[in-house]
Design an enzyme around this catalytic site. Structure first.
Site, PDB file in Angstrom:
ATOM      1  N   ASP A 128      35.220  60.492  -1.057  1.00  0.00           N
ATOM      2  CA  ASP A 128      34.110  61.427  -1.255  1.00  0.00           C
ATOM      3  C   ASP A 128      34.630  62.738  -1.812  1.00  0.00           C
ATOM      4  O   ASP A 128      33.849  63.638  -2.101  1.00  0.00           O
ATOM      5  CB  ASP A 128      33.410  61.715   0.078  1.00  0.00           C
ATOM      6  CG  ASP A 128      32.380  60.643   0.394  1.00  0.00           C
ATOM      7  OD1 ASP A 128      32.194  59.762  -0.448  1.00  0.00           O
ATOM      8  OD2 ASP A 128      31.781  60.698   1.483  1.00  0.00           O
ATOM      9  N   ASP A 188      27.622  50.925   1.082  1.00  0.00           N
ATOM     10  CA  ASP A 188      28.222  52.032   1.815  1.00  0.00           C
ATOM     11  C   ASP A 188      28.291  51.707   3.313  1.00  0.00           C
ATOM     12  O   ASP A 188      27.584  50.813   3.816  1.00  0.00           O
ATOM     13  CB  ASP A 188      27.351  53.280   1.578  1.00  0.00           C
ATOM     14  CG  ASP A 188      28.125  54.571   1.708  1.00  0.00           C
ATOM     15  OD1 ASP A 188      29.252  54.541   2.219  1.00  0.00           O
ATOM     16  OD2 ASP A 188      27.578  55.617   1.308  1.00  0.00           O
TER      17      ASP A 188
HETATM   18  C1  DGJ Z   1      28.898  58.475   1.487  1.00  0.00           C
HETATM   19  C2  DGJ Z   1      29.382  58.065   0.116  1.00  0.00           C
HETATM   20  O1  DGJ Z   1      30.757  58.049   0.071  1.00  0.00           O
HETATM   21  C3  DGJ Z   1      28.746  58.976  -0.911  1.00  0.00           C
HETATM   22  O2  DGJ Z   1      29.249  58.684  -2.181  1.00  0.00           O
HETATM   23  C4  DGJ Z   1      27.260  58.795  -0.861  1.00  0.00           C
HETATM   24  O3  DGJ Z   1      26.915  57.496  -1.232  1.00  0.00           O
HETATM   25  C5  DGJ Z   1      26.766  59.088   0.554  1.00  0.00           C
HETATM   26  N1  DGJ Z   1      27.473  58.338   1.547  1.00  0.00           N
HETATM   27  C6  DGJ Z   1      25.283  58.809   0.677  1.00  0.00           C
HETATM   28  O4  DGJ Z   1      24.824  58.977   1.944  1.00  0.00           O
END
Ligand code: DGJ
Length: 775
Positions: free
Chosen positions: A537, A477
């Site tokens: 997200d 990430d």
């Molecule tokens: C952003 C990601 O896109 C989410 O899926 C998740 O992993 C969060 N970060 C965790 O902090």
């Protein structure tokens, strides 16, 4: 095949069964006479532009030759300063003074396969032929010369281009701008780009290209969710199934730039590469600078035809070899269900439920290390939080694997919270603002991946945990934009690629899913290391229709993470039915991302069936040829198809009263062949009928009462199911579907869906008999 032809051997044709590119050297400059459909070497002179006389006030490249006006030539490379006044592809300076980058052709070089790069930039792999066009620009005698090499690699499904600047002079040269590719195409186009932001990625925007440039660029330090590096140029009148389309992309995760602009003479110049904003890369004597690789393809079969070329290219030449054509596991990810609040007991309960539902890979997301109980602390540390996980990651991993599931873990290695042990020990490892101000994003600073000690720290820690916890999967990430720009942003990306190569190059079996606040780094650079990327997200399926559809133009379904999450959705508070959440996620790498402890039994049953369906048709859903079907009724329709079967998703947004007929109209079926068609059985939740239940029930029932609530948890009413047999010709013509609910009753032939309803149709070739093709 690559053929050098023409009396003076000044033409070069790159050609295969789907594409060709014809170059001519004229006035020492590479002209691009054609790119697109396969033409033959005997067409070379017909495709050559007849010599023109001077154009008004223009300047000539060769004073003796009235037709040597570069400004009107169809060029494959050009720069300002030699008579071409359109946008140039390269800008150089020495000691702060611009020099004219007037490179002249010296020779063609032909090679099998790709020419491997020396830098850490990823590049396309696999079978292709490469043409190198060598050009030089001499500097005042004693100082030697600069060499520019333009590489053209022809793969079955795309042409890639990149270039290399070799400094054979004694001086340091500064590169202020250098594109990966530039070409002049014939005639008028519309440029489609894919734009947005956090939870709103990849929304298509179309702008006609006129004499004012249309620019698609990112300045966030990364490829960005604002402007994906991929774009299309298409002829007015093009639709999904017909018309001429060029697709472009860049194998790069940093700031990118692409522009398209039409000249008075009707040539559309398009170029792509690293963004020149703030770029000033010194290339010392004896050194070489390599650009990222640009990708372009062409089809006359509309957007779908172009997408299928790009999808094949990505699947066959970008995705790591180990994952090519390999089924992706059904994931359970704990993030939306738990966020930071979990312990081993909770995780094991989720894992055992996920296993029962059919998941194959359990992913522990953020919050497993240091003081990471919120977004405010702990990032940068790798010590496991023993309060949450007393047996450590090894213990958890062993227990998950004992359930016969794979185990995966989230990392965000490129950032640090100021409130972390890492930051307290090495504040200098973070990137601080030059002006003395620290610019925080999601309470975190970026680690300086330009520094080898930082790269080593990340590589050692991620590798150590990957090995000790026997990880099958890593989610990588990156949750903020960068504050670096220009050259420094590029150096950062080179550092990132080095780290990714060190970790994953030696661990090809680990499935890497890249993620950046969702789809903030959904690009071909990251896909060279990780076979899939988290699309957004935003897990609301209605939003995902636009996001996944936008991405589908240039990226295959197998590259897109798509999960079923809780409704109401945390991003929109919308409440689409579970069926639609499943049906949309089928067209990507399917997963679950919700608290399974809160599922009621009717939901458990439905999810189990959905996963069974996904596994049965997984290879078709992940790797089948993808089409966006035109529906003419406001619905969104996706088709995936292989030799044996096809799956069609039909998705509604808002439903109108008195809905009209709908037809199932497919693309590309064999007219003479017989097919069986069957809709996926779906249930209707009792509670979705509200007070209407009392009209069908024999007794007066309170729609908010206990009875209905109980019934809703354990029972769903079957929605209309449709099955029939017909020829491919009939399918391509359009089969009338069961009527949509219109307020006058339900029944076996009424699809009772409401807003955000959807259906899945499975089409199977009758002869030879076929069944499931995968599990
Ligand atoms: C952003 C990601 O896109 C989410 O899926 C998740 O992993 C969060 N970060 C965790 O902090």
């Amino acid at each position: 095949m690559i053929i050098v032809t023409g009396e003076s051997k000044n033409y070069c044709l790159l050609k295969n069964s789907s594409l060709s590119c014809l170059l001519r050297i004229n006035n020492d400059q590479p002209e691009l006479l054609h790119f697109g459909r396969p033409v033959s070497e005997t067409d070379a002179s017909a495709l050559t532009y007849p010599p023109a006389v001077g154009w008004g006030e223009s300047t000539l490249y060769n004073a003796e030759d009235a037709s040597s006006c570069l400004d009107v030539a169809p060029l494959a490379w050009s720069a300002l300063g030699a008579g071409d006044y359109r946008e140039g592809a390269i800008e150089l300076s020495i000691d702060g003074r611009q020099i004219s980058p007037d490179f002249k052709f010296t020779r063609f070089e032909i090679m099998d396969g790709v020419q491997k790069m020396n830098s850490t930039l990823p590049q396309a792999k696999g079978s292709c032929e490469t043409l190198a066009v060598h050009m030089t620009r001499s500097l005042p005698e004693t100082e030697g010369e600069l060499e520019l090499v333009l590489y053209f690699s022809l793969f079955e499904t795309a042409l890639t281009r990149r270039c290399e600047l070799r400094n054979n002079s004694k001086r340091t040269v500064c590169v202020n701008k250098i594109m990966s590719s530039m070409l002049d195409l014939k005639g008028s186009f519309i440029m489609a780009t894919f734009n947005g932001g956090w939870i709103a990625e990849a929304h298509r925007e179309d702008i006609p290209v006129g004499m004012t440039a249309v620019v698609n660029t990112s300045t966030t330090g990364f490829s960005s969710n604002r402007h994906n590096p991929g774009y299309m140029l298409y002829r007015p009148g093009t639709c999904e199934s017909s018309g001429e389309v060029y697709g472009f992309n860049l194998i790069y995760s940093g700031n990118h730039y692409a522009s398209s602009q039409k000249s008075l003479q009707g040539l559309t110049r398009t170029m792509q590469g690293i963004s020149p904003a703030g770029f000033a890369m010194p290339v010392a004597s004896g050194e070489c600078f390599e650009t990222p690789e640009a990708v372009m393809t062409w089809s006359e079969k509309g957007f779908n035809g172009m997408s299928r070329m790009m999808h094949r290219f990505v699947n066959e030449h970008i995705i790591p070899r180990h994952w090519q054509n390999k089924k992706r596991p059904v994931v359970y990810n704990d993030w939306e269900g738990c966020m930071f609040s979990f312990d081993e007991r909770k995780l094991l309960s989720l894992a055992s439920k996920a296993k029962k539902l059919g998941c194959e890979l359990f992913v522990l997301d953020d919050g497993w290390f240091g003081a990471r109980n919120s977004e405010r602390a702990g990032l940068g540390d790798y010590t496991v939080n023993r309060k949450k996980l007393p047996g450590g990651l090894e213990g958890l991993s062993a227990k998950i694997k004992a359930m016969d599931m794979q185990f995966g873990l989230w990392f965000e290695p490129e950032c640090v919270n100021p409130d972390s042990d890492l930051y307290r020990a090495h504040p200098d490892w973070a990137i601080h603002g030059d002006s003395g101000t620290d610019y925080l994003g999601r309470n975190q600073l970026m680690l300086d991946l330009r520094k080898s000690e930082v790269r080593d720290y990340i590589t050692e820690n991620v590798s150590r945990i990957a090995d000790s916890a026997k990880l099958d999967y890593i989610k990588w990430d990156m949750n903020r934009h960068s504050t670096l720009s220009g050259t420094e942003a590029h150096r950062y990306i080179l550092g990132l690629y080095e780290v990714l190569q060190s970790i994953f190059g030696t661990r090809p079996g680990i499935l890497l899913e890249s993620c950046s606040s969702g789809g903030n780094r959904f690009d071909l650079g990251m896909l060279c290391f990780g076979a899939q990327a988290w699309a957004s997200d935003n897990t609301d399926p209605v939003e995902r229709l636009d996001i996944q559809q936008g991405l589908s133009y240039l990226y295959p379904q197998s590259a897109m993470g798509a999960h079923v999450s809780e409704s109401p959705h945390s991003q929109t508070l919308r409440q689409p039915p579970l069926t639609t959440r499943e049906n949309v996620s089928f067209f990507g790498d399917f997963g679950l991302e919700l608290d399974l402890d809160h599922l009621v039994s009717v939901e458990e049953k439905e999810i189990k069936e959905a996963i069974k369906f996904y596994k049965k048709h997984r290879m078709t859903l992940q790797f089948g040829a993808f089409s966006r079907l035109e529906a003419y009724d406001g619905s969104i329709r996706w088709q995936v198809k292989n030799e044996k079967e096809a799956i069609i998703g039909l998705f509604h947004k808002l439903i109108n009263a008195a809905p009209g007929y709908e037809w199932l109209r497919t693309e590309g079926f064999e007219s003479e062949t017989q097919y069986t068609v069957s809709s996926r059985p779906q249930g209707l939740r009792v509670k979705s009928f509200g007070g209407l239940v009392k009209h069908v029930a024999p007794v007066n029932i309170n729609p908010n009462g206990l009875l209905i609530r109980r019934a809703d948890m354990i029972y769903s009413m079957p929605d209309a199911q449709q099955s029939f047999e017909c020829s491919g010709a009939a399918l391509n013509a359009g089969i009338p579907l069961h009527q949509l609910y219109a307020g006058t009753g339900t029944g076996e032939s009424i699809r009772t869906q409401g807003d955000f309803g959807s259906n899945i149709y499975v089409i199977t070739k009758k002869e030879p008999a076929s069944g499931a093709n995968d599990n």
